[in-house]
Scaffold this active site. Structure first.
Site, PDB file in Angstrom:
ATOM      1  CE  LYS A   1      49.984 -33.157  13.498  1.00  0.00           C
ATOM      2  NZ  LYS A   1      48.970 -33.012  14.552  1.00  0.00           N
TER       3      LYS A   1
ATOM      4  CG  ASP B   1      45.827 -34.543  13.433  1.00  0.00           C
ATOM      5  OD1 ASP B   1      45.021 -35.492  13.429  1.00  0.00           O
ATOM      6  OD2 ASP B   1      46.800 -34.481  14.213  1.00  0.00           O
TER       7      ASP B   1
ATOM      8  CE  LYS C   1      44.861 -37.974  16.074  1.00  0.00           C
ATOM      9  NZ  LYS C   1      45.442 -36.629  16.123  1.00  0.00           N
TER      10      LYS C   1
ATOM     11  CG  ASP D   1      29.327 -38.179  15.543  1.00  0.00           C
ATOM     12  OD1 ASP D   1      28.328 -38.926  15.677  1.00  0.00           O
ATOM     13  OD2 ASP D   1      29.436 -37.081  16.108  1.00  0.00           O
TER      14      ASP D   1
ATOM     15  CB  THR E   1      51.223 -43.865  19.540  1.00  0.00           C
ATOM     16  OG1 THR E   1      50.994 -42.465  19.475  1.00  0.00           O
ATOM     17  CG2 THR E   1      51.528 -44.395  18.159  1.00  0.00           C
TER      18      THR E   1
ATOM     19  NE  ARG F   1      56.754 -32.187  21.372  1.00  0.00           N
ATOM     20  CZ  ARG F   1      56.394 -33.156  22.206  1.00  0.00           C
ATOM     21  NH1 ARG F   1      56.353 -32.927  23.507  1.00  0.00           N
ATOM     22  NH2 ARG F   1      56.061 -34.348  21.749  1.00  0.00           N
TER      23      ARG F   1
END
Ligand code: C5P
Length: 232
Positions: free
Chosen positions: A32, A59, A61, A64, A119, A211
């Site tokens: 990603k 990624d 996002k 518009d 989230t 991570r």
């Protein structure tokens, strides 16, 4: 839809990400690339990682007006990414336009998924800042349904929502779930987490893991442990 582990390569330079990927030698994890790396290095980093044989989830996002998103998606599609995303909050019209832009002349296109509510957005901030008074889970499910209505392939969601999304939108509708931690690992700033094995059990199609792999002492064995728990 093949289950896979997507490694969130949240690095800020080409040197960092390539030296991280070099550790994997023959293995080619699904990668990603997020805003940080993309804005630092531009489209060339996507091409370089792709040329090394990795699948790529870009990624960015997008959110518009439909025409701008359509044209931008056409550019991203030419980068030959395997998966990309947008905000469902941009409306069904925007999602349909995105899908049109993404579709190549030969009819192929990357997988397109939607972010419902981030989230990081709480019930309170959604009500106060966005003036959306419904319950968070209802908003998430409504946005997922809109994504399906627009013809998208799935959504990014918490592993805790994956089952409900599948019940509402069908088993074929893809759920891509971050917030994954090993049972004996540090949860960091993620609030609601699941292990790879639990994510498999509740039916996630792809897990996004950052991570627990990138910051591990031995990233390759951390990745292999994810694959073992989630895919095998
Ligand atoms: O390091 P960690 O495993 O927490 O990384 C998770 C990745 O998934 C990060 O790239 C983060 O931006 C992304 N993500 C998330 N929660 C969302 C959407 C994306 O953690 N709701």
């Amino acid at each position: 839809m093949g289950k896979d582990v997507i490694v969130a390569c949240d690095f800020s330079s080409k040197e960092q990400v390539l030296s991280f990927l070099d550790k994997f030698e023959g293995k080619k994890p699904f990668v990603k690339i997020g805003m940080e790396l993309y804005y630092a290095e531009g489209p060339s980093i996507v091409k370089e990682i792709k040329a090394r044989g990795h699948k790529i989830f870009l990624d960015l996002k997008l959110h518009d007006i439909p025409n701008t998103v359509k044209k931008s998606m056409a550019v991203l599609s030419r980068l030959d990414v395997d998966m990309t995303n947008l905000h469902a909050g941009g409306t069904v019209a925007m999602m349909k336009a995105a899908l049109e832009g993404l579709t190549r002349e030969d009819g192929t296109r990357p997988i397109l998924i939607a972010v419902t509510q981030l989230t990081s957005t709480s019930q309170e901030s959604m009500e106060t800042d966005l003036l959306i008074k419904e319950k968070m889970e209802d908003v998430v499910m409504h946005y997922a349904s809109n994504a399906k209505l627009a013809g998208l392939d799935g959504v990014v969601c918490s592993p805790l929502e994956a089952e409900a999304v599948h019940n509402r939108c069908g088993k074929e509708f893809i759920t891509v779930t971050p917030g994954v931690r090993f049972a004996d690992g540090d949860i960091g700033d993620q609030k609601r987490v699941m292990t790879p094995a639990e994510a498999k059990k509740i039916g996630s199609d792809y897990i996004v893991v950052g991570r627990p792999i990138t910051a591990a002492e031995d990233p390759v064995s951390a990745y292999e442990r994810c694959v073992l728990e989630f895919v095998d």
